[in-house]
Design a protein around this motif. Structure first.
Motif, PDB file in Angstrom:
ATOM      1  N   GLN A 128      12.165  27.882 -37.085  1.00  0.00           N
ATOM      2  CA  GLN A 128      10.841  28.448 -36.805  1.00  0.00           C
ATOM      3  C   GLN A 128      10.946  29.416 -35.631  1.00  0.00           C
ATOM      4  O   GLN A 128      11.708  29.187 -34.696  1.00  0.00           O
ATOM      5  CB  GLN A 128       9.845  27.336 -36.458  1.00  0.00           C
TER       6      GLN A 128
ATOM      7  N   GLN B 101      15.873  25.779 -33.566  1.00  0.00           N
ATOM      8  CA  GLN B 101      14.786  26.731 -33.770  1.00  0.00           C
ATOM      9  C   GLN B 101      15.247  28.150 -33.439  1.00  0.00           C
ATOM     10  O   GLN B 101      16.226  28.343 -32.709  1.00  0.00           O
ATOM     11  CB  GLN B 101      13.577  26.362 -32.900  1.00  0.00           C
TER      12      GLN B 101
ATOM     13  N   LEU C  35       8.713  20.181 -37.791  1.00  0.00           N
ATOM     14  CA  LEU C  35       8.486  21.566 -38.221  1.00  0.00           C
ATOM     15  C   LEU C  35       9.611  22.095 -39.096  1.00  0.00           C
ATOM     16  O   LEU C  35       9.431  23.088 -39.805  1.00  0.00           O
ATOM     17  CB  LEU C  35       8.331  22.476 -36.995  1.00  0.00           C
TER      18      LEU C  35
ATOM     19  N   ASP D 104       0.660  26.086 -32.305  1.00  0.00           N
ATOM     20  CA  ASP D 104       0.933  26.726 -33.590  1.00  0.00           C
ATOM     21  C   ASP D 104       0.028  27.951 -33.687  1.00  0.00           C
ATOM     22  O   ASP D 104      -1.201  27.814 -33.716  1.00  0.00           O
ATOM     23  CB  ASP D 104       0.638  25.721 -34.718  1.00  0.00           C
TER      24      ASP D 104
END
Lengths: 301, 635
Positions: B520, B538, B516, B626
């Motif tokens: 995020q 993250q 990813l 997601d």
């Protein structure tokens, strides 16, 4: 070069050797030894330059160690401002450069101090031992001016007392027997860390398998699909890929422990793409499940 | 009285002479320091055995717990007995005892996680260090602890050591943290030795300092405060040396040392640099009260230099520090206002696991009582013998802070944590003043009592002193870190501390970073957050409980997703199987300490049914969704 400059020569040699070893790609243990020595060298030299023989024992070691830690902190900032990447060449350059610069300064200071002593001797200034050295001048061998107080900058306390924190005032010499006992203590402590490390390595952990199916960025036309085996041993799987409910690919995989299998899967975004991973021999119940696509939810349990 | 506060004349030399005389006349101990070192080493070995037993599934058994404490007693008891014994103890032996205690407790900490950093704060700094290695630059954003990259001292030293030696960040970090911790203790010893003129007072002061609850944990971990502390200490020590009357001609060197160490403090840790200024101001006050103008001048000059350095750093490099510390300061101020007459008391916190079992609280109360008795005796001793000594005056004033943190602990919501974090600095003056009391009680008063009573009870008196010292130090361990519910390492615990760091969490975080990319916005739980933020790099969300607790996605949860721009949800299915070890499932959790049952499975599994939500990762216990394709994400 006299004995008083031996430390200057040794630290300069360490700086040069560390750079040469790094450039030549020396083995890890060699770099570790030279790296530790290079890391400590600027602190030792700065300690000599700034406080010299006015500190003793534990205080001297503490000041030098702290200065060794200051160098990468403030020097690293300067490197960063200068745009020099903080990788091995940058750090080596900083530490070696600092070491050689401090070597030069200490060498020059000691030579000047020696010349001053020679002048005083020539003019027949009475030398009655260390107490006769006036404040602000140098103590022989230290190369640092202002060492007029032997071991003590604080009145009211005997010099021997002030040297005591870790210094050479034991009053009770450490015998060979004690050294052996201390060595035993070190061995036992090392064994303790070894036992803990072994226990951590053997700790039973839940084993698992990772399955993923993911767009690497929003709107991408491919999906990253992969399986990683962390089951602790070689494992056989069947991976079934479906698009819109139709099987579009099947793979029988046998992965060693820690091994990964990956594929790129075309993805339009208009249909659900799902992958089911079965752990053989059970081909009925999906072991892992992932799903990407529009419309209804991802599914899974 | 000298400018540096060193005593002159009869007033202060007398006790020192007495001590020296006692050293000379006292018989040699039958417990050599080398034997104390061996005992401590075997103590570490016994603790390591207890840790191994915990890892092999015995973490919850009483025998493993007792083994741990037996090991700790092997470390602590001989050190305390030898330090407090009236038998001859040289300066070198005192230093050795302090070093043995410090190193042994640090090795205990290393044995807890001997393969990798597992404590959340250590993981935060591991992330910053790794970023420096990967990018070659400072100030790379750290999602887990955004202020960390702006105080990069620890990471600079660690990455420099790793770069020139080829060692890993973990090993380099262990070396740096261990050296910094030992260095701080050594500097304190030297300072206390100078101020008191007695290595015995310095040794006992360090023994008492070792009883502060963070000594063996937060002050020796791979966190920025650990490295800032020795620079803090060196600046104060340099102040002492600068003010020495015969330092003429020496001052340029010591001033340079002071400025360099103050600068390093500022670059390394925010709170320590503020407290450095406060400490130097306190020394100035002590010097003014004791009419030592030279010390007052040097201390105030260095306070100004330090204040200017951290002010400039705050304005030009790390302005985000204000936002980082503001909630903490406001919370503390609000709590203090609640203590004032007519003040509004904040709502009491729900029962927390952090409050601990009754015996832990009893030991904490005992330790508070002992210190609270020792400090006034130390003040009395300071007044009688040291009231013209500016450093002792400063320490005596600083020791008032002991009662402030006692009040905070007793009356402020979540005061234990605040008091614990402050104890690193509060115990500096309080430990010294208490040490004066201990020396007084064990040497003079009790000797007088024994002589007067015609009894040979000195061993009992010393045993009492040793027991009190052990109670203090054991309290620091019992109520410090790791918490009692994770005293031993062992199998995975939901929403725990270091036992929530396991291979599956690390693998999931590594996958998130690799597939990813970093940064995020992730919803996750208390146990997985540090791993996902560090190994995964993250941007984790802390107040995301509503996403997990309801069997359906409520409008409030959808609003939370939009407001926080949460693109991904990490679900650890074990949240539905175990109660949280820490008492809370989420970093910001209104249900703290009130959970009677694990979270409902339906609350975790609902993401499988939400339209547009992709199930992109499945590792068995950990599933990642997601949310970016769902209608509620963007609407």
């Amino acid at each position: 070069m006299g004995r008083s400059q031996a430390d200057v020569a040794a630290t300069a040699l360490v700086a040069v050797l560390a750079c040469v070893a790094a450039a030549a790609g020396a083995p890890g243990p060699v770099m570790t030894v030279l790296g530790v020595a290079l890391f400590a060298a600027p602190g030792y030299l700065l300690g000599q330059l700034l406080t010299g023989s006015r500190t003793a024992g534990l205080e001297r070691v503490a000041v030098m160690t702290a200065l060794a830690l200051v160098v990468p902190i403030l020097g690293g900032l300067l490197l960063n401002v200068a745009g020099v990447p903080l990788h091995r060449p940058g750090w080596l350059g900083l530490l070696a450069g600092m070491t050689l610069a401090a070597d030069t300064a200490l060498f020059a200071r000691r030579r000047a101090a020696r010349a001053g002593r020679a002048d005083r001797t020539a003019t027949r200034v009475p030398a009655t031992g260390i107490q006769a050295v006036p404040a602000g001048s140098a103590v022989p061998g230290s190369g640092v001016p202002g060492s007029g107080v032997p071991g003590s900058a604080v009145p009211g306390l005997p010099a021997a007392d002030l040297a005591a924190p870790g210094g050479p005032r034991p009053g009770r010499p450490t015998t060979g027997w004690h050294l052996v006992v201390f060595a035993v203590a070190i061995v036992v402590a090392a064994a303790a860390v070894g036992l803990a490390a072994t226990g951590a390595a053997r700790q039973s952990q839940a084993h698992f398998t990772q399955l993923w199916l993911s767009p690497q960025r929003p709107g991408a036309h491919t999906l990253s699909m992969g399986v990683t085996n962390d089951e602790g041993s070689a494992t056989s799987y069947r991976l079934v890929l479906r698009r819109g409910g139709q099987v579009i690919g099947t793979w029988n995989l046998t992965l060693g422990d820690g091994r990964t299998w990956q594929r790129q899967v075309p993805y339009t975004g208009k249909q659900v793409v799902a992958a089911g991973l079965y752990r053989q021999p059970d081909l009925t119940h999906p072991y892992r499940y992932v799903s990407v696509g529009p419309g209804s939810g991802a599914g899974g349990s | 009285m000298t400018a540096a506060g060193e005593p002159t004349g009869r007033e202060l030399t007398a006790p020192r002479d007495r001590e020296r005389q006692a050293d000379v006349t006292a018989s040699r101990s039958r417990l050599p320091v080398s034997v104390v070192a061996v005992s401590a080493a075997f103590g570490v070995l016994v603790v390591a055995a207890a840790y191994t037993a915990g890892r092999l599934g015995q973490a919850g058994t009483s025998w493993a717990d007792r083994t741990y404490w037996a090991g700790q007693l092997l470390i602590l008891a001989p050190v305390a007995a030898r330090m407090l014994s009236r038998r001859s103890l040289s300066g070198n032996e005192t230093v050795t005892l302090v070093v043995v205690l410090t190193v042994a407790e640090y090795l205990v900490k290393v044995c807890y996680s001997p393969a990798a950093f597992t404590y959340a704060d250590e993981l935060m700094h591991w992330r910053t260090a790794t970023d420096i290695i990967q990018t070659g630059h400072l100030f790379t954003p750290n999602n887990l602890l955004p202020v960390s990259p702006y105080y990069p001292g620890l990471e600079e030293v660690t990455t420099a050591l790793a770069a020139v030696t080829g060692l890993s960040v973990y090993v380099s970090g262990l070396i740096v943290a261990g050296i910094a911790h030992l260095l701080f203790v050594s500097i304190l010893f030297v300072l206390f030795r100078y101020v008191s003129g007695s290595h015995r007072v310095a040794g006992v002061a360090l023994l008492l300092y070792a009883s502060e609850s963070l000594f063996s944990s937060f002050d020796s971990m791979f966190v920025y405060q650990t490295l800032a502390l020795p620079f803090f200490g060196l600046t104060v020590l340099a102040t002492y040396r600068l003010a020495a009357p015969r330092a003429t001609g020496h001052r340029a060197g010591w001033f340079t040392v002071a400025v360099l160490s103050a600068g390093a403090t500022v670059v390394t840790h925010h709170v320590t640099s503020y407290l450095l200024v406060a400490t130097l101001e306190l020394v100035t006050l002590g010097a003014l009260l004791a009419r030592d103008r030279r010390l007052a001048a040097w201390a105030s000059v260095l306070a100004l230099v330090s204040a200017a350095a951290f002010g400039a750093w705050l304005v030009f490099v790390a302005p985000s520090t204000v936002g980082y510390l503001e909630p903490v300061i406001q919370g503390a101020l609000q709590a203090f206002r609640g203590l004032l007459p007519g003040g509004h008391h904040p709502a009491p916190s729900p029962a927390s696991a952090a409050n601990g079992p009754l015996e832990n609280q009893a030991l904490a109360a005992t330790a508070v009582l002992i210190m609270s008795v020792l400090v006034p005796v130390g003040w009395w001793q300071a007044w009688r013998r040291y009231r013209h000594q500016p450093w002792v005056v400063a320490f005596a004033i600083g020791a008032v802070s002991w009662y402030v943190i006692v009040a905070v602990r007793l009356f402020v919501t979540n005061g234990s944590e605040l008091a614990g974090r402050a104890s690193t600095f509060v115990f500096l003056p309080a430990g010294f003043i208490a040490a004066l009391a201990v020396i007084r009680l064990t040497d003079n008063s009790l000797r007088w009592l024994v002589i007067r009573a015609g009894l040979r009870r000195a061993p009992l008196v010393i045993a009492g002193a040793v027991a009190a010292a052990l109670a203090l130090v054991l309290n620091g361990l019992v109520n410090g870190w790791p918490p009692y519910w994770e005293r031993l390492p062992g199998p995975y615990q939901v929403a725990g501390a270091e036992r929530s760091v396991g291979p599956e969490q690390i693998a999931s975080a590594g996958w998130a970073l690799a597939v990813l990319g970093p940064g995020q916005r992730f919803a996750t739980d208390e146990g997985d957050l540090p791993v996902l933020g560090s190994y995964g790099d993250q941007d984790t969300v802390g107040d995301d409980g509503p996403l997990y607790t309801s069997p359906t996605l409520t409008p409030a949860a959808a609003q939370l997703i939009r407001a926080q721009s949460i693109g991904f949800v990490l679900v650890d299915l074990r949240l539905s199987e175990m109660l949280p070890a820490s008492g809370q499932y989420f970093p910001v959790d209104p249900g703290l300490g009130t959970y009677k049952h694990p979270l409902p499975r339906a609350g975790l599994a609902k993401f499988n049914r939400l339209p547009g939500v992709a199930r992109i990762y499945d590792a068995g216990n950990i599933v990642v969704y997601d949310l970016r394709g769902a209608a509620f994400y963007g609407s």
